[in-house]
Design a protein around this motif. Sequence first.
Motif, short mmCIF file in Angstrom:
data_model
loop_
_atom_site.label_atom_id
_atom_site.label_comp_id
_atom_site.label_asym_id
_atom_site.label_seq_id
_atom_site.Cartn_x
_atom_site.Cartn_y
_atom_site.Cartn_z
N PRO A 5 0.87 -1.39 0.07
CA PRO A 5 0.19 -0.31 -0.04
C PRO A 5 0.71 0.95 -0.01
CG PRO A 5 -1.02 -1.73 1.77
CD PRO A 5 0.11 -2.06 0.70
N ASN A 51 9.81 1.89 7.81
CA ASN A 51 9.69 0.78 9.27
C ASN A 51 10.03 -0.04 9.15
OD1 ASN A 51 7.29 -0.75 9.91
ND2 ASN A 51 7.09 1.13 11.36
N PHE A 53 10.54 -4.28 10.50
CA PHE A 53 10.00 -5.63 10.91
C PHE A 53 11.28 -5.79 12.00
CE2 PHE A 53 6.86 -6.79 7.57
CZ PHE A 53 6.04 -6.06 7.83
N THR A 112 7.94 -1.97 14.20
CA THR A 112 7.13 -3.05 15.07
C THR A 112 7.97 -4.19 15.54
OG1 THR A 112 5.54 -3.79 15.15
CG2 THR A 112 6.74 -3.75 13.41
N GLN A 155 -0.52 1.01 19.43
CA GLN A 155 -1.56 0.39 18.64
C GLN A 155 -2.29 -0.36 19.68
OE1 GLN A 155 0.35 -2.75 16.88
NE2 GLN A 155 -0.18 -2.38 14.57
N GLU A 158 -7.80 -2.16 17.76
CA GLU A 158 -8.88 -1.84 16.57
C GLU A 158 -7.95 -1.70 15.18
OE1 GLU A 158 -8.55 0.51 19.43
OE2 GLU A 158 -9.94 1.01 19.73
N ALA A 159 -6.36 -1.31 15.56
CA ALA A 159 -5.79 -1.36 14.68
C ALA A 159 -6.10 -2.97 13.49
CB ALA A 159 -4.19 -1.02 14.71
N GLY A 161 -3.65 -4.31 10.64
CA GLY A 161 -2.30 -4.98 10.44
C GLY A 161 -2.08 -5.71 11.48
N SER A 195 -3.25 5.28 17.14
CA SER A 195 -2.81 4.51 16.83
C SER A 195 -3.92 3.60 16.86
CB SER A 195 -1.63 4.05 16.21
OG SER A 195 -1.60 2.77 15.53
N GLY A 196 -4.82 3.23 16.21
CA GLY A 196 -6.12 2.38 15.53
C GLY A 196 -7.57 2.54 15.83
N ILE A 198 -8.33 5.11 13.97
CA ILE A 198 -8.10 6.46 13.97
C ILE A 198 -8.38 6.85 11.85
CG2 ILE A 198 -6.80 9.31 14.12
CD1 ILE A 198 -5.58 7.31 17.04
N MET A 217 -2.23 6.89 11.44
CA MET A 217 -3.02 6.60 10.47
C MET A 217 -3.03 5.04 9.61
SD MET A 217 -5.26 10.12 10.32
CE MET A 217 -6.90 10.04 9.25
N THR A 219 -5.72 2.26 8.20
CA THR A 219 -7.11 2.03 7.31
C THR A 219 -7.85 2.84 6.53
OG1 THR A 219 -7.87 0.28 8.94
CG2 THR A 219 -9.39 1.50 7.29
N LEU A 222 -5.87 3.31 2.86
CA LEU A 222 -5.70 2.41 2.08
C LEU A 222 -6.24 2.33 0.49
CD1 LEU A 222 -6.16 -1.05 4.59
CD2 LEU A 222 -3.97 -0.20 3.11
N TYR A 233 -9.00 -5.22 -3.26
CA TYR A 233 -8.67 -5.20 -1.50
C TYR A 233 -9.19 -3.76 -1.62
CZ TYR A 233 -5.06 -4.37 2.54
OH TYR A 233 -5.18 -4.02 3.60
N GLY A 305 -9.09 -2.46 9.84
CA GLY A 305 -8.64 -1.89 11.40
C GLY A 305 -10.29 -1.38 11.06
C1 LIG Z 1 -2.10 -2.65 5.38
C2 LIG Z 1 -1.80 -2.54 6.10
C3 LIG Z 1 -0.33 -2.75 7.23
C4 LIG Z 1 0.75 -2.95 7.77
N1 LIG Z 1 1.50 -2.93 8.37
C5 LIG Z 1 2.47 -2.15 9.25
C6 LIG Z 1 3.87 -2.65 9.12
O1 LIG Z 1 4.88 -2.38 7.65
N2 LIG Z 1 4.31 -1.93 10.29
C7 LIG Z 1 3.75 -1.42 10.95
O2 LIG Z 1 4.48 -1.05 12.44
N3 LIG Z 1 2.72 -1.35 11.55
C8 LIG Z 1 1.92 -1.44 10.28
N4 LIG Z 1 0.56 -1.48 10.03
C9 LIG Z 1 0.24 -0.76 11.52
C10 LIG Z 1 -0.44 0.77 11.46
O3 LIG Z 1 1.23 0.77 11.63
C11 LIG Z 1 -1.33 0.91 12.83
O4 LIG Z 1 -0.69 0.83 13.87
C12 LIG Z 1 -2.48 1.41 12.23
O5 LIG Z 1 -3.28 0.69 10.53
C13 LIG Z 1 -3.45 1.88 12.75
O6 LIG Z 1 -4.60 1.34 12.67
P1 LIG Z 1 -5.48 1.91 11.73
O7 LIG Z 1 -5.32 0.99 10.41
O8 LIG Z 1 -7.13 1.53 12.25
O9 LIG Z 1 -5.48 3.07 10.93
C14 LIG Z 1 -0.23 -2.28 9.14
C15 LIG Z 1 -1.42 -1.55 8.71
C16 LIG Z 1 -2.59 -1.88 8.08
C17 LIG Z 1 -4.40 -0.94 7.94
#
Ligand SMILES: Cc1cc2nc3c(=O)[nH]c(=O)nc-3n(C[C@H](O)[C@H](O)[C@H](O)COP(=O)(O)O)c2cc1C
Length: 342
Positions: A5, A51, A53, A112, A155, A158-159, A161, A195-196, A198, A217, A219, A222, A233, A305
């Motif tokens: 994304p 970012n 892992f 993360t 985080q 609700e987040a 991923g 985060s999560g 929002i 943020m 979702t 996306l 998607y 999320g």
């Molecule tokens: C498609 C997708 C991929 C994600 N990939 C990562 C990632 O690579 N590293 C990371 O720290 N968080 C990742 N996240 C989590 C986001 O950093 C964040 O915590 C989350 O999107 C916040 O919640 P929301 O989706 O409700 O806004 C991802 C989230 C989504 C939706």
Amino acid sequence: MAGGPTTPELVAAISNAGGLGNLGAGYLTPEQLRSMIREIKQLTDQPFGVNLFVPEQRIESEETIGQMADHLNIYRVELGIAQNPAIQKYSESFEEQVQVLLDEEIPVFSFTFGIPPQDVIQTMKQRGTIVIGTATTIEEAKQLEAAGVDAIVAQGSEAGGHRGTFLKSVSDTQIGTMALVPQIVDHVTIPVIASGGIMDGRGLVASLALGAAAVQMGTAFLACPESGAHTTYKQKILSGNEDCTEITRVYSGKAARGIRTEFMNDMHRYPGNIPAYPIQNAMTRDIRQAAAKANNPEYMSLWAGQGLRLATDRSAAVTVKQTIDQANVLVKLIFNLRRVGD
Ligand SMILES: Cc1cc2nc3c(=O)[nH]c(=O)nc-3n(C[C@H](O)[C@H](O)[C@H](O)COP(=O)(O)O)c2cc1C
């Protein structure tokens, strides 16, 4: 948002609009990472983040891997792809990815799934890079602060991923954003990024009220035109609602929140053990890729999320602007109400 994304266009559009675009680079090879960072730099002169892992050493029994390999062949038959594909490697080298970030002198580094070695955090900071870690509990936040990070992403459950959880099991630590943020704020002295769930200015103002310094943020972006998420998607995001996601380990071996699919439902009945991340992630990769090619969302991972009913297909710049404008209106409203009440 690793996995496609966060294109350079999306990252740059967010930074150009006054946010801080972040490249989800966990799955990128060092070469892909370097070229994407350079593309972002061509598209914006504003700060942006990358970012990664934090790697985990998980040993998995040959029996668990063998049983899963056999089981996954059922889906390969359905998708018409080769059975038992060879897996070259389970994940990219974190050390090589970090070296690219140091070479390219990126403004912000976030991570993360754990805490990187001290030398990584300290070298980044010495080079002037702001370092941000991810916590899903107060104890994780305290450990991140002790490790020297500059800010913490709190985080909530609700987040969308993967869960960033690294100290306890995910099932024991599903704390919602509303409860998590103020408790982390009370236990650390560095800025907290909520985060999560929002999705707009309301979530931003609520987060600031909880003591957050900023929001992250995912979702909400996306389905933007700049997002590299697959068209199918994006359609699932735009037609999804608040109860269509769940946290699952079946795609990657690590808990992540995504839109419910046939693959999830079916795999939840799998009687054996699911190999740990990143093994399961590598083992399901060909299935997810074939499903994407066939526009079949039921075998794709559709991370999202719980706020997804609020997602739109507006541009990233408009999403950032509307979030900030709505927050400004709300803050004025609250301020005026307080004055009336005085
Ligand atoms: C498609 C997708 C991929 C994600 N990939 C990562 C990632 O690579 N590293 C990371 O720290 N968080 C990742 N996240 C989590 C986001 O950093 C964040 O915590 C989350 O999107 C916040 O919640 P929301 O989706 O409700 O806004 C991802 C989230 C989504 C939706």
